[in-house]
Design a protein around this motif. Structure first.
Motif, short mmCIF file in Angstrom:
data_model
loop_
_atom_site.label_atom_id
_atom_site.label_comp_id
_atom_site.label_asym_id
_atom_site.label_seq_id
_atom_site.Cartn_x
_atom_site.Cartn_y
_atom_site.Cartn_z
N TRP A 23 0.75 -1.13 0.01
CA TRP A 23 -0.08 0.06 0.01
C TRP A 23 0.94 1.18 0.02
CZ3 TRP A 23 -0.23 3.69 3.78
CH2 TRP A 23 0.66 3.38 4.83
N ASP B 80 -6.63 -0.80 0.70
CA ASP B 80 -6.37 0.19 1.78
C ASP B 80 -6.81 1.51 1.34
OD1 ASP B 80 -4.70 1.81 3.29
OD2 ASP B 80 -3.70 -0.30 3.79
N THR B 81 -7.70 1.98 2.35
CA THR B 81 -8.33 3.22 2.39
C THR B 81 -7.05 4.30 2.10
OG1 THR B 81 -8.50 3.17 4.61
CG2 THR B 81 -10.61 2.59 3.45
N THR C 274 -6.62 5.48 -1.18
CA THR C 274 -7.88 6.20 -1.78
C THR C 274 -7.55 7.44 -1.31
OG1 THR C 274 -9.22 4.24 -1.90
CG2 THR C 274 -10.35 6.51 -1.75
N ARG C 275 -7.49 7.59 0.18
CA ARG C 275 -7.53 9.26 0.45
C ARG C 275 -6.32 9.91 0.06
NH1 ARG C 275 -7.14 10.11 7.21
NH2 ARG C 275 -6.99 12.56 6.97
N ALA D 21 -17.71 5.00 -6.52
CA ALA D 21 -17.43 4.63 -5.11
C ALA D 21 -18.53 4.09 -4.47
CB ALA D 21 -16.83 5.59 -4.68
N ASN E 297 -18.03 3.80 1.59
CA ASN E 297 -16.79 3.77 2.38
C ASN E 297 -15.85 4.53 1.57
OD1 ASN E 297 -15.06 3.09 4.59
ND2 ASN E 297 -14.10 1.92 3.27
N GLN E 298 -15.60 4.16 0.34
CA GLN E 298 -14.47 4.70 -0.62
C GLN E 298 -15.11 6.22 -0.98
OE1 GLN E 298 -15.50 2.32 -4.15
NE2 GLN E 298 -13.26 1.20 -3.73
N ASP F 149 -16.32 8.25 1.33
CA ASP F 149 -15.87 8.92 2.57
C ASP F 149 -14.44 9.16 2.45
OD1 ASP F 149 -18.52 8.89 3.49
OD2 ASP F 149 -18.12 7.02 4.88
N TRP F 150 -13.59 8.48 2.11
CA TRP F 150 -12.44 8.68 1.93
C TRP F 150 -11.86 9.55 0.79
CZ3 TRP F 150 -9.82 8.04 6.10
CH2 TRP F 150 -10.06 7.03 7.26
#
Length: 135
Positions: free
Chosen positions: A17, A49-50, A53-54, A79, A82-83, A85-86
Motif C-alpha cells: 500500500w 487500503d483506504t 484512496t485518501r 465509489a 466507504n470509498q 467517505d475516504w
C-alpha cells in the motif's frame, strides 16, 4: 514517458500500500496522460487500503487541474459509501492543507457541464465538499 512516471505506473499495481500511495502522489501531476489517468482511477478506488484512496484524492485535489479533479469525480460516481467517505476526506485534506485547493471548486464548475453524466454527478458532489456555494 519519464522514468519516474514509468516507475510510478509499476508501483500503482504493487501489493504494498505504501508503494501505491507513492504512485498516486507521483502520478497526480500527470493526470492528463492516459496511462497515468487509468492508474490513478484504480488507486482512487483501491479495494485493499483506504489510505491509498485518501492520499491519491488529496494529491489530485492539490494539483487542482480539471483533468485531475475529473478523475476524482469519476471515482466518486463509482465509489461505494466507504470509498466515497475516504475520497471526501482526501479532498478535504487538500482544501485545508498548506496552499489549500482553491482550483478544485473552479474545476468542478467546469466539470458539472461535462458530456459524461458520471463526471457531472461526481463533480457536483465534490463541489459541495468544497463549500463553494456558487452553483
Amino acid at each position: 514517458m519519464l522514468s519516474g512516471v514509468e516507475a510510478a505506473l509499476a508501483e500503482a499495481s504493487s501489493p504494498s500500500w505504501t508503494q501505491r500511495v507513492r504512485a498516486g502522489r507521483v502520478l497526480a501531476s500527470f493526470a492528463d496522460v492516459p496511462e497515468a489517468a487509468e492508474a490513478l482511477l484504480g488507486l482512487l478506488l483501491d479495494v485493499e487500503d483506504t489510505a491509498v484512496t485518501r492520499q491519491t484524492a488529496e494529491a489530485l485535489a492539490r494539483v487542482g487541474m480539471v483533468t485531475a479533479v475529473r478523475l476524482i469525480a469519476l471515482a466518486v460516481a463509482e465509489a461505494d459509501d466507504n470509498q466515497a467517505d475516504w475520497l471526501q476526506t482526501g479532498v478535504h485534506d487538500a482544501l485545508v492543507g498548506v496552499g489549500g485547493g482553491p482550483d478544485v471548486a473552479a474545476a468542478c464548475g467546469e466539470l458539472v457541464r461535462d458530456p459524461e453524466e458520471a463526471v457531472r454527478r461526481g463533480a457536483a458532489e465534490i463541489w459541495v465538499w468544497t463549500g463553494d456555494t456558487r452553483h
